[in-house]
Design a protein around this motif. Sequence first.
Motif: not given
Length: 357
Positions: A170-185
């Motif tokens: 998901a895109p981040g806020g004006e002063t925060s980083r985007p949320f990026i989850l990439d994980m293996a099970p």
Amino acid sequence: MAGTADPIRINHADAQEFVETILRAAGVSDKNSTIVARGLVQADLRGVESHGINRISSYLARVRNGVLDPKTEPTLIQITPVVAQVDGHNGFGFPAAYLGMATAIAMAQTFGIGMVSVKHSNHFGMSAWIVGQAADAGMMSLVFTNSSPALPVWGGRSQLMGVSPIACGAPGGETSRPFILDMAPSVAARGKIYKALRRGEKIPGDWALDADGKPTDDPAEALKGVMLPMGGPKGSALAIMMDVFSGVLSGSAFAGGVTGPYDMSKPGDVGHFLVAIKPDLFVSLDEFRERMGVLYKRVVESDKMDGVERIYFPGEIEQLTEEQRLRDGIPYVQDEIDALNAEAEKLGVPGIRVAGV
């Protein structure tokens, strides 16, 4: 051991140019060479070296063995205004996934959501680069893929499910980083086993079992056995979920039928499932960004457990690594450089540039 040598740093632009040149020499179009190279270099920039440019050797081996078509182009069928399917035609997975996410983004911009199933594809590298494609367009996303069997189902001991990554963003806020989850099970991605083998390194003893079902720290023995799912039955169930959405739904291989990138016997027949979501469907974009900023702040400023110096948002460590490597270059060991240059020599193109970082 190879892994103990001082790293050789390569400028990211030189790495990109090198991979593009090799792929073009192997028959890949200019456009697709750029897409594949960008995905691989982004993995190295983010510190996910198991999915970086060292994958080129296995990809080109599949081309030489006739089980991956370097020249084909993915095609698109529009099924409904918000659903489409891409056929990768056994080409590189990167262009098929790129077309799929670009299509999902375009549909989401008009209708709020876009879903694309991809069939007859191949390994598409690190899922985070596709999540990033959506985030750069201001979109939330889900990125699923299945993969060749490496995990047992919970209670089993044979390879059946893939180490199939679950990714979203998901895109981040004006002063925060985007949320990026990439994980293996799995406890660890299988690419990390290959990386350890390539670098002559041991692996943690809780990553895998050998062929006799015993824990091992030897990557060669681990590759003869099975990876271990994270959280026991929970990781196993997530791997099955990836197979449902990516394989069963798409018409690609499933239930252990996907061919791995290091198996030269037949095409991969990998499936993907991609979703793009417009973030201002239920609240305004300004409010969404504000709320993401609050979430980021509360996460990273949480009270820390004993011994922890900093709390990171999902994807933040990789983003910080990318910023550092954009400045200082990407570290490789000499054996990796030699393997890359050997591929270049086979195709009659220059080796990777080491100077100029």
